[in-house]
Design a protein around this motif. Sequence first.
Motif, PDB file in Angstrom:
ATOM      1  N   ARG A  45      16.542  47.953 -16.464  1.00  0.00           N
ATOM      2  CA  ARG A  45      15.864  47.364 -17.765  1.00  0.00           C
ATOM      3  C   ARG A  45      16.850  45.877 -17.907  1.00  0.00           C
ATOM      4  O   ARG A  45      16.293  44.850 -18.112  1.00  0.00           O
ATOM      5  CB  ARG A  45      15.722  48.018 -18.868  1.00  0.00           C
ATOM      6  CG  ARG A  45      15.124  47.372 -20.114  1.00  0.00           C
ATOM      7  CD  ARG A  45      14.940  48.227 -21.249  1.00  0.00           C
ATOM      8  NE  ARG A  45      16.487  48.236 -21.931  1.00  0.00           N
ATOM      9  CZ  ARG A  45      17.184  47.294 -22.477  1.00  0.00           C
ATOM     10  NH1 ARG A  45      16.664  45.975 -22.589  1.00  0.00           N
ATOM     11  NH2 ARG A  45      18.368  47.572 -23.093  1.00  0.00           N
ATOM     12  N   ARG A  90      16.026  43.030 -15.449  1.00  0.00           N
ATOM     13  CA  ARG A  90      14.775  42.701 -15.417  1.00  0.00           C
ATOM     14  C   ARG A  90      14.798  41.463 -16.919  1.00  0.00           C
ATOM     15  O   ARG A  90      15.393  41.862 -17.728  1.00  0.00           O
ATOM     16  CB  ARG A  90      13.632  43.631 -15.954  1.00  0.00           C
ATOM     17  CG  ARG A  90      13.231  44.384 -14.714  1.00  0.00           C
ATOM     18  CD  ARG A  90      11.989  45.104 -14.974  1.00  0.00           C
ATOM     19  NE  ARG A  90      11.942  46.102 -16.310  1.00  0.00           N
ATOM     20  CZ  ARG A  90      12.204  47.225 -15.744  1.00  0.00           C
ATOM     21  NH1 ARG A  90      12.517  47.425 -14.293  1.00  0.00           N
ATOM     22  NH2 ARG A  90      12.400  48.204 -16.638  1.00  0.00           N
ATOM     23  N   GLY A  91      14.383  40.328 -16.545  1.00  0.00           N
ATOM     24  CA  GLY A  91      14.415  39.476 -17.531  1.00  0.00           C
ATOM     25  C   GLY A  91      15.720  38.659 -17.566  1.00  0.00           C
ATOM     26  O   GLY A  91      15.849  37.394 -17.635  1.00  0.00           O
ATOM     27  N   LEU A 116       0.225  37.316 -21.924  1.00  0.00           N
ATOM     28  CA  LEU A 116       0.873  37.379 -23.530  1.00  0.00           C
ATOM     29  C   LEU A 116       0.047  38.396 -24.171  1.00  0.00           C
ATOM     30  O   LEU A 116      -1.087  38.308 -24.344  1.00  0.00           O
ATOM     31  CB  LEU A 116       0.663  35.865 -24.027  1.00  0.00           C
ATOM     32  CG  LEU A 116       1.247  34.909 -22.988  1.00  0.00           C
ATOM     33  CD1 LEU A 116       1.152  33.236 -23.327  1.00  0.00           C
ATOM     34  CD2 LEU A 116       2.900  34.885 -23.103  1.00  0.00           C
ATOM     35  N   ASN A 117       1.024  38.885 -24.971  1.00  0.00           N
ATOM     36  CA  ASN A 117       0.317  39.891 -26.250  1.00  0.00           C
ATOM     37  C   ASN A 117      -0.625  38.848 -27.135  1.00  0.00           C
ATOM     38  O   ASN A 117       0.254  38.130 -27.714  1.00  0.00           O
ATOM     39  CB  ASN A 117       1.320  40.372 -26.754  1.00  0.00           C
ATOM     40  CG  ASN A 117       0.952  41.680 -27.554  1.00  0.00           C
ATOM     41  OD1 ASN A 117      -0.376  41.678 -28.189  1.00  0.00           O
ATOM     42  ND2 ASN A 117       1.602  42.826 -27.618  1.00  0.00           N
ATOM     43  N   TYR A 176       0.698  38.589 -31.096  1.00  0.00           N
ATOM     44  CA  TYR A 176       2.075  38.021 -31.534  1.00  0.00           C
ATOM     45  C   TYR A 176       2.069  36.619 -31.129  1.00  0.00           C
ATOM     46  O   TYR A 176       1.643  36.241 -30.128  1.00  0.00           O
ATOM     47  CB  TYR A 176       3.159  38.868 -30.914  1.00  0.00           C
ATOM     48  CG  TYR A 176       3.477  40.260 -31.278  1.00  0.00           C
ATOM     49  CD1 TYR A 176       4.083  40.524 -32.364  1.00  0.00           C
ATOM     50  CD2 TYR A 176       3.080  41.185 -30.461  1.00  0.00           C
ATOM     51  CE1 TYR A 176       4.256  41.854 -32.944  1.00  0.00           C
ATOM     52  CE2 TYR A 176       3.451  42.504 -31.044  1.00  0.00           C
ATOM     53  CZ  TYR A 176       3.877  42.816 -32.206  1.00  0.00           C
ATOM     54  OH  TYR A 176       4.067  44.194 -32.633  1.00  0.00           O
ATOM     55  N   GLN A 235       7.379  36.388 -29.489  1.00  0.00           N
ATOM     56  CA  GLN A 235       7.496  36.862 -27.987  1.00  0.00           C
ATOM     57  C   GLN A 235       8.748  36.241 -27.358  1.00  0.00           C
ATOM     58  O   GLN A 235       9.546  37.037 -27.026  1.00  0.00           O
ATOM     59  CB  GLN A 235       6.321  36.563 -27.151  1.00  0.00           C
ATOM     60  CG  GLN A 235       5.245  37.431 -27.968  1.00  0.00           C
ATOM     61  CD  GLN A 235       3.740  37.606 -26.944  1.00  0.00           C
ATOM     62  OE1 GLN A 235       3.780  37.888 -25.912  1.00  0.00           O
ATOM     63  NE2 GLN A 235       2.720  36.944 -27.697  1.00  0.00           N
ATOM     64  N   GLU A 246      11.999  37.615 -29.421  1.00  0.00           N
ATOM     65  CA  GLU A 246      12.186  39.045 -29.272  1.00  0.00           C
ATOM     66  C   GLU A 246      12.867  39.174 -27.867  1.00  0.00           C
ATOM     67  O   GLU A 246      13.713  40.009 -27.537  1.00  0.00           O
ATOM     68  CB  GLU A 246      10.785  39.746 -29.175  1.00  0.00           C
ATOM     69  CG  GLU A 246      11.110  41.351 -28.905  1.00  0.00           C
ATOM     70  CD  GLU A 246       9.716  42.019 -28.707  1.00  0.00           C
ATOM     71  OE1 GLU A 246       8.669  41.102 -28.174  1.00  0.00           O
ATOM     72  OE2 GLU A 246       9.978  43.274 -28.773  1.00  0.00           O
ATOM     73  N   THR A 247      12.296  38.343 -26.598  1.00  0.00           N
ATOM     74  CA  THR A 247      12.865  38.429 -25.368  1.00  0.00           C
ATOM     75  C   THR A 247      14.396  37.806 -25.456  1.00  0.00           C
ATOM     76  O   THR A 247      15.224  38.423 -24.706  1.00  0.00           O
ATOM     77  CB  THR A 247      12.144  37.553 -24.588  1.00  0.00           C
ATOM     78  OG1 THR A 247      10.518  38.038 -24.568  1.00  0.00           O
ATOM     79  CG2 THR A 247      12.440  37.849 -23.014  1.00  0.00           C
ATOM     80  N   THR A 278      16.582  40.319 -26.767  1.00  0.00           N
ATOM     81  CA  THR A 278      17.010  41.423 -26.184  1.00  0.00           C
ATOM     82  C   THR A 278      18.191  41.255 -25.099  1.00  0.00           C
ATOM     83  O   THR A 278      18.898  42.149 -25.038  1.00  0.00           O
ATOM     84  CB  THR A 278      15.674  41.761 -25.334  1.00  0.00           C
ATOM     85  OG1 THR A 278      14.563  42.056 -26.197  1.00  0.00           O
ATOM     86  CG2 THR A 278      16.004  42.834 -24.584  1.00  0.00           C
ATOM     87  N   HIS A 279      18.292  40.132 -24.816  1.00  0.00           N
ATOM     88  CA  HIS A 279      19.267  39.826 -23.741  1.00  0.00           C
ATOM     89  C   HIS A 279      20.481  39.000 -24.152  1.00  0.00           C
ATOM     90  O   HIS A 279      21.543  38.997 -23.565  1.00  0.00           O
ATOM     91  CB  HIS A 279      18.635  39.008 -22.423  1.00  0.00           C
ATOM     92  CG  HIS A 279      17.494  39.767 -21.922  1.00  0.00           C
ATOM     93  ND1 HIS A 279      17.983  40.980 -21.138  1.00  0.00           N
ATOM     94  CD2 HIS A 279      16.304  39.561 -21.696  1.00  0.00           C
ATOM     95  CE1 HIS A 279      16.698  41.397 -20.793  1.00  0.00           C
ATOM     96  NE2 HIS A 279      15.676  40.558 -20.955  1.00  0.00           N
ATOM     97  N   VAL A 312       4.420  31.307 -20.400  1.00  0.00           N
ATOM     98  CA  VAL A 312       4.882  32.475 -19.613  1.00  0.00           C
ATOM     99  C   VAL A 312       6.427  32.019 -18.864  1.00  0.00           C
ATOM    100  O   VAL A 312       7.107  32.899 -18.906  1.00  0.00           O
ATOM    101  CB  VAL A 312       3.793  32.883 -18.530  1.00  0.00           C
ATOM    102  CG1 VAL A 312       4.350  33.757 -17.527  1.00  0.00           C
ATOM    103  CG2 VAL A 312       2.646  33.530 -19.352  1.00  0.00           C
ATOM    104  N   LEU A 368       8.970  32.146 -21.124  1.00  0.00           N
ATOM    105  CA  LEU A 368       9.460  33.539 -21.254  1.00  0.00           C
ATOM    106  C   LEU A 368      10.187  34.237 -20.088  1.00  0.00           C
ATOM    107  O   LEU A 368      11.116  34.922 -20.466  1.00  0.00           O
ATOM    108  CB  LEU A 368       8.002  34.419 -21.627  1.00  0.00           C
ATOM    109  CG  LEU A 368       7.481  34.550 -22.895  1.00  0.00           C
ATOM    110  CD1 LEU A 368       6.259  34.981 -23.052  1.00  0.00           C
ATOM    111  CD2 LEU A 368       8.576  35.180 -23.873  1.00  0.00           C
ATOM    112  N   ALA A 369       9.849  33.745 -18.756  1.00  0.00           N
ATOM    113  CA  ALA A 369      10.304  34.507 -17.645  1.00  0.00           C
ATOM    114  C   ALA A 369      11.818  33.844 -17.672  1.00  0.00           C
ATOM    115  O   ALA A 369      12.864  34.473 -17.215  1.00  0.00           O
ATOM    116  CB  ALA A 369       9.432  33.845 -16.491  1.00  0.00           C
TER     117      ALA A 369
END
Lengths: 334, 327
Positions: free
Chosen positions: A86, A89-90, A104-105, A108, A113, A116-117, A120-121, A165, A168-169
């Motif tokens: 995990r 990833r990202g 995309l969700n 949100y 989004q 959050e991403t 996370t990292h 997207v 985000l990536a």
Amino acid sequence: MTDALLSVRNLRVEFPTRRGVLTAIDDVSFDIMPGEVLGVVGESGAGKSLTGAAIIGLLEPPGRIAGGEILLKGERIDNLGAEAMRRIRGKRIGMVFQDPLTSLNPLYTVAQQLIETIRTHADISESEARKKAIALLDRVGIPAAARRIDDYPHHFSGGMRQRVVIALALCAEPELVIADEPTTALDVSVQSQIIDLIKEICAERGAAVMLITHDMGVIAETADRVAVLYAGRIAEIGPVRQVITAPEHPYTAGLMGSIPTLTQTDARLVQIPGAMPRLNAIPQGCAFNPRCEKAFDRCFKERPAPVLRDADGRKVACWLYDAIDTPAKEQANG
Amino acid sequence: MLAYIIRRILQSVLVMLVVALVSFALFRFVGDPINSMVGQEASIADREALRDQLGLNDPFLSQFATFVTRAAQGDFGISYRLQQPVMELILSRLPATLELALVSGVLAFVFGVGFGVYTALRRNGWVSNTIMTVSLIGVSLPTFLIGVLLIWVFAVELQWLPSFGRGETVEIGGWTTGFLTPTGRASLILPAITLGLYQMTLIMRLVRAEMLEVLRTDYIKFARARGLSNRAVNFGHALKNTMVPVITITGLQLGSIIAFAIITETVFQWPGVGALFINSVRFVDVPVMAAYLMMIALVFVIINLIVDLLYYAVDPRLRVDRAATRH
Ligand SMILES: Nc1ncnc2c1ncn2[C@@H]1O[C@H](COP(=O)(O)OP(=O)(O)OP(=O)(O)O)[C@@H](O)[C@H]1O
Ligand code: SF4
Ligand SMILES: [Mg+2]
């Protein structure tokens, strides 16, 4: 060992089913160098998406990696635990999917989004993450990014959503981006913009790209090297210019015949008679033999493995071609 | 937004008018109220006089208008059977039903969503399979049978819990509550489970199906591909998206709990409006039946309204006003 960023060695992906095991990816090997763009082409069902999913560790059960290994900077990632994978990833491998409308969700905002991403990292504050997110949106070409960031995905058009997207990536600065048909679902008019954006922004950040597509034209313009997949195996792989101008494998040659002319934009046609075999009906010997005009005895009995064809590292899996004698250094290179 | 609310409220009023029409029709087609009010020996002249006095000979529309006006003020007339104002009767029994429905509803929602999410995430575990199998029984057994079984096990055999009534109640400002006494709370358990079980299994199956669907979507795959933690993906993303369609059905289910309470109240001799209704039907006590019908309709309409507004609050795609101006 080479200095490859990503090394896929003899990858095998299987689906256990009630009627036996289906082998969807069989003995696939290739390398991606840092900063390189590797194009992956092949007909629908050739195993392009599965290869990407296997690399990023998101094969959907019951699909599983049944053999081979995947190395990221020389370290195996195919056998990592869920949590360790995990984190990769990202952060180290980013992914762009085909359809921006569903990626995309919807509940949100783009800001939520992205933030959050990012968080996370990276251990940064909400407001720092937001600043970073705005800069990134700006970079991927969203006009008035500071204002639009608080919009929901449905406020954006398809092309704009694919830019989101991509942001985000890329927001955790991965070393490799796997883009799985990133423009197939888009309007023709924005396709090339999105491809250019991916190419530029990855080059800028030194990220390598694995670009999965049906479109030989895109490969020709964008990729450094290309891998041609057929029925879960590599038919031919090598530098784009060589493969495109002088394809050796009969399947690649057929694909080149389908490169669209300038006026024709639908590059999906494959003008080779017949269809790719289903996974449970892959013929013995060369998987391409039912459709190959040049097939001969041996093609129906033994399966050809990719052999090195020249000093630039082109490999072809076809009985028409013999391996050339090369120095050992080249052999090791994917 | 405001226009939307107004439109929805107007719709609700329309629905209530239609239900009022049905309730009103009860008076005309179910039995003759005069028969219910006077003895066998009353003369035809007496009956006619009473009819005139009650306005039963007035034109249909004016009778209906009177009915609606009175109903809007909470006046449903006098119960034929108990000779008390209907509204008083209902109000005195409403707390029992509402407390029962509230506890069942909360049980059904909490366990329904909890089990639904669990069985969706642990799709093939044996716990999930057990829950799914048991829930099948929950859906297929009739409510009264579940009630009788529970009484048999927990009241008769184990003698842990009472089998009927509300236990002791405390009155607070006209509201009688069973929440504040030990016997009141103990008495609530079996009927609440009986009443909530069916809704719980429905909610659980719905949540599970919806969540499995959501977990297959591209945005969940993309969320995983970005390295978000399982918790963030499952609860931050998947659960929220699951709840959007679930809200509607769940709301309706909770509404129907009050309607379904009839059976449970009968089995457990629960002194609520459902039991009142059943007795009214037996005695063709039309004013009570009509009032009950209107009350249930009102509950549904209000819940529907709340659900729609919630839906609107949760799903940004419905807030079209902003989207239309930007692209
Ligand atoms: N869950 C599954 N069970 C069985 N077979 C599967 C499953 N998922 C994929 N496959 C098979 O694996 C093969 C490769 O699929 P993949 O999605 O990688 O193709 P692709 O090259 O990406 O095609 P496309 O261009 O259509 O995206 C296909 O033949 C497909 O039928
Ligand atoms: S091995 Fe034989 S069948 Fe396969 S591509 Fe080459 S010539 Fe055709
Ligand atoms: Mg694919």
